[in-house]
Design an enzyme around this catalytic site. Structure first.
Site, PDB file in Angstrom:
ATOM      1  N   GLY A  33       0.793  -1.270   0.108  1.00  0.00           N
ATOM      2  CA  GLY A  33      -0.020  -0.189  -0.062  1.00  0.00           C
ATOM      3  C   GLY A  33       0.699   1.201  -0.459  1.00  0.00           C
ATOM      4  O   GLY A  33       0.340   2.368   1.057  1.00  0.00           O
ATOM      5  N   TYR A  54     -12.355  -4.510  12.361  1.00  0.00           N
ATOM      6  CA  TYR A  54     -10.740  -3.823  11.661  1.00  0.00           C
ATOM      7  C   TYR A  54      -9.993  -3.558  13.219  1.00  0.00           C
ATOM      8  O   TYR A  54      -8.560  -4.391  13.383  1.00  0.00           O
ATOM      9  CB  TYR A  54     -11.350  -2.001  11.321  1.00  0.00           C
TER      10      TYR A  54
HETATM   11  P1  NAP Z   1      -5.189   5.527   2.038  1.00  0.00           P
HETATM   12  O1  NAP Z   1      -5.197   6.266   2.437  1.00  0.00           O
HETATM   13  O2  NAP Z   1      -6.408   4.415   1.587  1.00  0.00           O
HETATM   14  O3  NAP Z   1      -4.006   4.127   1.008  1.00  0.00           O
HETATM   15  C1  NAP Z   1      -4.368   2.312   1.150  1.00  0.00           C
HETATM   16  C2  NAP Z   1      -2.960   2.157   0.266  1.00  0.00           C
HETATM   17  O4  NAP Z   1      -3.697   0.714   0.683  1.00  0.00           O
HETATM   18  C3  NAP Z   1      -2.961   2.303  -1.110  1.00  0.00           C
HETATM   19  O5  NAP Z   1      -2.290   1.860  -1.803  1.00  0.00           O
HETATM   20  C4  NAP Z   1      -3.985   1.209  -1.915  1.00  0.00           C
HETATM   21  O6  NAP Z   1      -3.816   0.886  -2.604  1.00  0.00           O
HETATM   22  C5  NAP Z   1      -3.451  -0.299  -0.835  1.00  0.00           C
HETATM   23  N1  NAP Z   1      -4.214  -0.960  -0.306  1.00  0.00           N
HETATM   24  C6  NAP Z   1      -5.225  -1.388  -0.076  1.00  0.00           C
HETATM   25  N2  NAP Z   1      -5.509  -2.384   0.188  1.00  0.00           N
HETATM   26  C7  NAP Z   1      -4.878  -3.066  -0.625  1.00  0.00           C
HETATM   27  C8  NAP Z   1      -4.923  -4.371  -0.878  1.00  0.00           C
HETATM   28  N3  NAP Z   1      -5.196  -5.410  -0.744  1.00  0.00           N
HETATM   29  N4  NAP Z   1      -3.822  -4.695  -1.797  1.00  0.00           N
HETATM   30  C9  NAP Z   1      -2.840  -3.986  -1.927  1.00  0.00           C
HETATM   31  N5  NAP Z   1      -3.158  -2.772  -1.622  1.00  0.00           N
HETATM   32  C10 NAP Z   1      -4.162  -2.578  -1.489  1.00  0.00           C
HETATM   33  O7  NAP Z   1      -4.706   4.036   4.199  1.00  0.00           O
HETATM   34  P2  NAP Z   1      -3.888   5.081   4.761  1.00  0.00           P
HETATM   35  O8  NAP Z   1      -4.543   5.973   5.141  1.00  0.00           O
HETATM   36  O9  NAP Z   1      -2.542   5.679   4.488  1.00  0.00           O
HETATM   37  O10 NAP Z   1      -3.297   3.593   6.051  1.00  0.00           O
HETATM   38  C11 NAP Z   1      -2.428   3.267   5.610  1.00  0.00           C
HETATM   39  C12 NAP Z   1      -2.547   2.334   6.812  1.00  0.00           C
HETATM   40  O11 NAP Z   1      -2.323   2.888   8.154  1.00  0.00           O
HETATM   41  C13 NAP Z   1      -2.921   0.874   6.325  1.00  0.00           C
HETATM   42  O12 NAP Z   1      -3.508  -0.210   6.895  1.00  0.00           O
HETATM   43  C14 NAP Z   1      -4.461   1.889   7.697  1.00  0.00           C
HETATM   44  O13 NAP Z   1      -5.746   0.987   8.481  1.00  0.00           O
HETATM   45  C15 NAP Z   1      -3.617   1.911   8.889  1.00  0.00           C
HETATM   46  N6  NAP Z   1      -4.222   3.592   9.642  1.00  0.00           N
HETATM   47  C16 NAP Z   1      -4.889   4.293   9.320  1.00  0.00           C
HETATM   48  C17 NAP Z   1      -5.463   5.327   9.788  1.00  0.00           C
HETATM   49  C18 NAP Z   1      -5.479   6.486   9.059  1.00  0.00           C
HETATM   50  O14 NAP Z   1      -6.261   7.983  10.150  1.00  0.00           O
HETATM   51  N7  NAP Z   1      -5.729   7.191   8.393  1.00  0.00           N
HETATM   52  C19 NAP Z   1      -5.435   5.020  11.140  1.00  0.00           C
HETATM   53  C20 NAP Z   1      -4.039   3.792  11.697  1.00  0.00           C
HETATM   54  C21 NAP Z   1      -4.307   3.027  10.859  1.00  0.00           C
HETATM   55  P3  NAP Z   1      -4.468   1.323  -4.036  1.00  0.00           P
HETATM   56  O15 NAP Z   1      -3.929   3.067  -4.137  1.00  0.00           O
HETATM   57  O16 NAP Z   1      -4.243   0.590  -5.449  1.00  0.00           O
HETATM   58  O17 NAP Z   1      -6.019   1.680  -3.849  1.00  0.00           O
END
Ligand code: NAP
Length: 242
Positions: free
Chosen positions: A8, A153
């Site tokens: 990701g 989650y």
């Molecule tokens: P995001 O902006 O939604 O980006 C998600 C990334 O993961 C994208 O690159 C997406 O690829 C990729 N992805 C999703 N499903 C996938 C799959 N099945 N196989 C391969 N790649 C996949 O998310 P984010 O906010 O940066 O979050 C990153 C991580 O931190 C996640 O695990 C999230 O749960 C965790 N997190 C986030 C927050 C928050 O507040 N944002 C808080 C705590 C934890 P595509 O672009 O191709 O879709």
């Protein structure tokens, strides 16, 4: 050459991690699911740091896709080493448990937990052989405190933290560290549907975090300076959970 694989890595927190590790001198393997345009942008930004960036699209919830992609990469890079693995790809499928559908439960578990298992098992083989490596798993405050509407989650992230601690003990003697970073609310595409003004009142620092603030913690855990830290969880949450 030493590479860092960031799942990701094309958007949000993952992209910031790619850039942080690139600025530390790692070549980067950027995994993503389907958004090729975002991945191309991330690749250009990483290359601007003077390192190589390989795009490696695969679905982290698919063991066969993982095997095929990583086998292909290895064939093309017989002498290179994935020295750093950041398991970052994740999705939300929020619902109250009483209403939660099977696919909402399974997709979240498949991406976070099965993804961690299948990718890490594959990448770890070389790390064990080389007696070196850094693994960082992106968990969440939701896995530490539990959040309503996120039983899937929260469960996946709590399990990821358990796996982090167990694996850290298995591979410590091989000079491989395994840690987790647990972000609070971070301003990315994943949180764009949330009401920041309402939620920031709950955060002691008074705002959402930035992807870079999470990436700095990952960079520290990957650095030589963190060689005596393993099996731990660093919260990056503005005081939401301390
Ligand atoms: P995001 O902006 O939604 O980006 C998600 C990334 O993961 C994208 O690159 C997406 O690829 C990729 N992805 C999703 N499903 C996938 C799959 N099945 N196989 C391969 N790649 C996949 O998310 P984010 O906010 O940066 O979050 C990153 C991580 O931190 C996640 O695990 C999230 O749960 C965790 N997190 C986030 C927050 C928050 O507040 N944002 C808080 C705590 C934890 P595509 O672009 O191709 O879709």
């Amino acid at each position: 050459m030493n590479y860092a694989l960031v799942t990701g890595g094309s958007r949000g927190i993952g992209r910031a991690i790619c850039l942080e590790l690139a600025s530390m001198g790692y070549h980067i393997i950027i995994n993503y699911a389907s958004n090729r345009q975002a991945a191309q942008e991330a690749k250009a930004l990483v290359e601007a740091k003077g390192v190589r960036a390989d795009l490696l699209p695969f679905d982290v919830s698919s063991p066969t896709d993982i095997e095929k992609a990583l086998e292909g990469w290895k064939e093309a890079h017989p002498d290179d080493f994935i020295a750093v693995l950041v398991n970052n790809a994740g999705i939300r499928r929020d619902n109250m448990l009483v209403l939660m559908q099977d696919d909402e439960w399974n997709e979240v578990m498949g991406t976070t937990l099965n993804g961690f298992f299948h990718i890490t098992r594959r990448v770890l083989k070389d790390m064990v052989r080389r007696r070196a490596g850094r693994i960082v798993n992106i968990a969440s405050v939701s896995g530490l405190t539990g959040l309503p509407g996120q039983a899937n989650y929260s469960a996946s992230r709590a399990a990821l933290i358990g796996a982090t601690k167990a694996l850290a003990k298995e591979v410590a003697a091989r000079k491989i560290t395994v840690n987790a970073v647990a972000p609070g609310y971070v301003d990315t595409d994943m949180t764009h549907d949330l009401d920041q003004d309402k939620l920031k009142g709950q955060i002691p620092v008074g705002r959402f975090g930035t992807p870079e603030e999470v990436a700095y913690a990952v960079g520290f855990l990957v650095s030589e300076r963190a060689s005596y830290i393993t099996g731990d969880v660093i919260s990056v949450n503005g005081g939401l959970y301390t």
